[in-house]
Design an enzyme around this catalytic site. Structure first.
Site, PDB file in Angstrom:
ATOM      1  N   ASN A  13      -6.645 -26.515 -27.184  1.00  0.00           N
ATOM      2  CA  ASN A  13      -7.889 -26.707 -26.785  1.00  0.00           C
ATOM      3  C   ASN A  13      -8.578 -26.872 -25.129  1.00  0.00           C
ATOM      4  O   ASN A  13      -7.710 -27.760 -24.427  1.00  0.00           O
ATOM      5  CB  ASN A  13      -7.505 -28.105 -26.998  1.00  0.00           C
ATOM      6  CG  ASN A  13      -9.071 -28.947 -27.116  1.00  0.00           C
ATOM      7  OD1 ASN A  13     -10.315 -28.545 -26.193  1.00  0.00           O
ATOM      8  ND2 ASN A  13      -9.133 -30.276 -26.712  1.00  0.00           N
ATOM      9  N   TRP A  14      -9.365 -25.918 -24.943  1.00  0.00           N
ATOM     10  CA  TRP A  14      -9.848 -25.459 -23.328  1.00  0.00           C
ATOM     11  C   TRP A  14      -9.905 -27.032 -23.063  1.00  0.00           C
ATOM     12  O   TRP A  14     -10.921 -26.874 -21.587  1.00  0.00           O
ATOM     13  CB  TRP A  14     -10.485 -24.074 -23.613  1.00  0.00           C
ATOM     14  CG  TRP A  14      -9.513 -22.813 -24.334  1.00  0.00           C
ATOM     15  CD1 TRP A  14      -8.278 -22.710 -23.494  1.00  0.00           C
ATOM     16  CD2 TRP A  14      -9.877 -21.810 -23.923  1.00  0.00           C
ATOM     17  NE1 TRP A  14      -8.170 -21.781 -23.911  1.00  0.00           N
ATOM     18  CE2 TRP A  14      -8.841 -20.470 -24.023  1.00  0.00           C
ATOM     19  CE3 TRP A  14     -10.863 -21.103 -23.030  1.00  0.00           C
ATOM     20  CZ2 TRP A  14      -9.175 -19.353 -23.785  1.00  0.00           C
ATOM     21  CZ3 TRP A  14     -11.454 -19.772 -23.349  1.00  0.00           C
ATOM     22  CH2 TRP A  14     -10.325 -19.123 -23.888  1.00  0.00           C
ATOM     23  N   LYS A  15     -10.775 -27.648 -23.708  1.00  0.00           N
ATOM     24  CA  LYS A  15     -11.699 -28.317 -23.797  1.00  0.00           C
ATOM     25  C   LYS A  15     -13.030 -28.059 -22.573  1.00  0.00           C
ATOM     26  O   LYS A  15     -13.753 -26.857 -22.811  1.00  0.00           O
ATOM     27  CB  LYS A  15     -10.671 -29.692 -22.556  1.00  0.00           C
ATOM     28  CG  LYS A  15      -9.603 -30.308 -23.810  1.00  0.00           C
ATOM     29  CD  LYS A  15      -9.439 -30.984 -22.866  1.00  0.00           C
ATOM     30  CE  LYS A  15      -7.972 -31.284 -23.734  1.00  0.00           C
ATOM     31  NZ  LYS A  15      -6.923 -32.765 -23.079  1.00  0.00           N
ATOM     32  N   HIS A 106     -11.121 -35.742 -31.685  1.00  0.00           N
ATOM     33  CA  HIS A 106     -10.742 -35.502 -31.299  1.00  0.00           C
ATOM     34  C   HIS A 106     -10.719 -36.980 -30.081  1.00  0.00           C
ATOM     35  O   HIS A 106     -12.384 -37.951 -29.313  1.00  0.00           O
ATOM     36  CB  HIS A 106     -10.771 -34.587 -29.527  1.00  0.00           C
ATOM     37  CG  HIS A 106      -9.582 -34.391 -29.079  1.00  0.00           C
ATOM     38  ND1 HIS A 106      -9.612 -35.662 -27.911  1.00  0.00           N
ATOM     39  CD2 HIS A 106      -8.964 -33.848 -28.368  1.00  0.00           C
ATOM     40  CE1 HIS A 106      -8.904 -34.526 -26.575  1.00  0.00           C
ATOM     41  NE2 HIS A 106      -8.172 -33.964 -27.211  1.00  0.00           N
ATOM     42  N   GLU A 179      -2.619 -37.777 -31.459  1.00  0.00           N
ATOM     43  CA  GLU A 179      -2.154 -37.198 -30.007  1.00  0.00           C
ATOM     44  C   GLU A 179      -2.278 -38.825 -29.644  1.00  0.00           C
ATOM     45  O   GLU A 179      -3.332 -39.520 -29.667  1.00  0.00           O
ATOM     46  CB  GLU A 179      -3.893 -36.548 -29.445  1.00  0.00           C
ATOM     47  CG  GLU A 179      -4.983 -37.036 -30.359  1.00  0.00           C
ATOM     48  CD  GLU A 179      -6.142 -36.968 -29.593  1.00  0.00           C
ATOM     49  OE1 GLU A 179      -6.537 -35.890 -29.170  1.00  0.00           O
ATOM     50  OE2 GLU A 179      -7.596 -37.820 -29.774  1.00  0.00           O
ATOM     51  N   GLY A 185      -2.962 -35.745 -21.219  1.00  0.00           N
ATOM     52  CA  GLY A 185      -3.806 -35.606 -19.541  1.00  0.00           C
ATOM     53  C   GLY A 185      -2.795 -36.816 -18.163  1.00  0.00           C
ATOM     54  O   GLY A 185      -3.501 -36.598 -16.809  1.00  0.00           O
ATOM     55  N   SER A 223       0.332 -34.220 -24.204  1.00  0.00           N
ATOM     56  CA  SER A 223       1.092 -32.680 -23.475  1.00  0.00           C
ATOM     57  C   SER A 223       1.990 -32.273 -23.829  1.00  0.00           C
ATOM     58  O   SER A 223       3.299 -32.593 -23.863  1.00  0.00           O
ATOM     59  CB  SER A 223       1.381 -33.987 -22.179  1.00  0.00           C
ATOM     60  OG  SER A 223       0.076 -34.959 -21.797  1.00  0.00           O
ATOM     61  N   GLY A 244      -3.745 -28.957 -24.752  1.00  0.00           N
ATOM     62  CA  GLY A 244      -4.379 -29.240 -24.029  1.00  0.00           C
ATOM     63  C   GLY A 244      -4.243 -28.347 -22.449  1.00  0.00           C
ATOM     64  O   GLY A 244      -4.439 -26.957 -22.585  1.00  0.00           O
ATOM     65  N   GLY A 245      -4.086 -28.744 -21.762  1.00  0.00           N
ATOM     66  CA  GLY A 245      -3.815 -28.283 -20.039  1.00  0.00           C
ATOM     67  C   GLY A 245      -2.913 -26.857 -20.432  1.00  0.00           C
ATOM     68  O   GLY A 245      -3.248 -25.758 -18.937  1.00  0.00           O
TER      69      GLY A 245
END
Length: 264
Positions: A13-15, A106, A179, A185, A223, A244-245
């Site tokens: 998920n690049w957001k 989300h 999640e 994050g 994460s 995510g990141g």
């Protein structure tokens, strides 16, 4: 009941990232890794969720990858079809562009943009009825967890959508992503044991809702990094990851894919 026979999913998920040049580089680097170290489609489903304006560009760029990499929308309109709805993108429009997968629910959509149960049910139903596969996100806040309400909150979020999901859709079009909101994050992560315990409860709840419950993939989205992916992938009811990141770096995302592909 364990979901250990389910083909795992890893979705990046690049957001609201990255800029176009960086996105192009990221995709090309990931494709090179797939070419050098191929992972069979049947060992792991892989997807990336770019910003909406990049969906078709990323999709085209991935067409010559060494394996299938699905393009996933980060959100979908609560309104179906077409019409005078400025700023909206419906499930039908996504399908018309051959985008077959979408995230719904989300925590950032819930917390920042006010997506409540009724909005999420409308989004989910529209996407399912359009023939999309939905990765439906559930999770609890730190406060809810500390008050001992985590399982109740998460299972209620799943029960909330049951009225708009048919038996066939549960079987073929629904993936759940757990999640823990407090671990997104923040660099924090639930221990693999804690994550597995919640996934087992989700599995139990799904089995009570639908005969397909034992076959629904449940992804972990707290994460996930290359450093913890192997241990998470070893848990029987963790059937993949919503990343995510770590998905914004080709090497770390590939390592996570590899961890889940080799675990089942």
């Amino acid at each position: 009941m364990s979901g250990s026979t389910i083909t795992p999913w890893v979705v990046g998920n690049w957001k609201m990232n990255p800029m176009r040049a960086n996105a192009n580089q990221l995709i090309e680097e990931f494709k090179q890794l797939l070419q050098q170290n191929q992972i069979a489609d049947e060992n792991c489903h892989v997807g990336v969720a770019p910003v909406s304006i990049a969906l078709t560009t990323v999709q085209a760029q991935l067409q010559d990858a060494a394996r299938t990499v699905h393009t996933v929308a980060q959100d979908v309109s609560r309104v179906a079809g077409t019409g005078a709805y400025t700023g909206e993108v419906s499930a039908e429009l996504l399908k018309d562009s051959q985008i077959n997968f979408v995230l719904v629910g989300h925590s950032e959509r819930r917390d920042i943009f006010g997506d409540n149960v009724e909005i999420l049910k409308a989004k989910l139903q529209n996407a399912l009825n359009a023939g999309m596969t939905v990765i439906y996100c559930v999770g609890e806040s730190l406060e809810q967890r500390e008050q001992g309400q985590a399982e109740q909150v998460v299972l209620q979020q799943i029960c909330d959508i049951a009225p708009v999901v048919t038996a066939e859709q549960w079987q073929n079009q629904v993936v759940i992503a757990y999640e823990p909101i407090w671990a997104i994050g923040t660099g924090k992560t639930a221990s693999p044991q804690d994550a597995q315990a919640m996934h087992a409860k989700i599995r139990e709840g799904l089995c009570q809702l639908t005969p397909a419950g034992s076959n629904i993939a449940i992804l972990y989205g707290g994460s996930v990094k290359a450093e913890n992916a192997v241990e998470l992938a070893a848990c029987p009811d963790i059937n993949g990851a919503l990343v995510g990141g770590a998905s914004l770096k080709a090497a770390s995302f590939y390592q996570i894919v590899q961890a889940f592909a080799q675990s089942k």
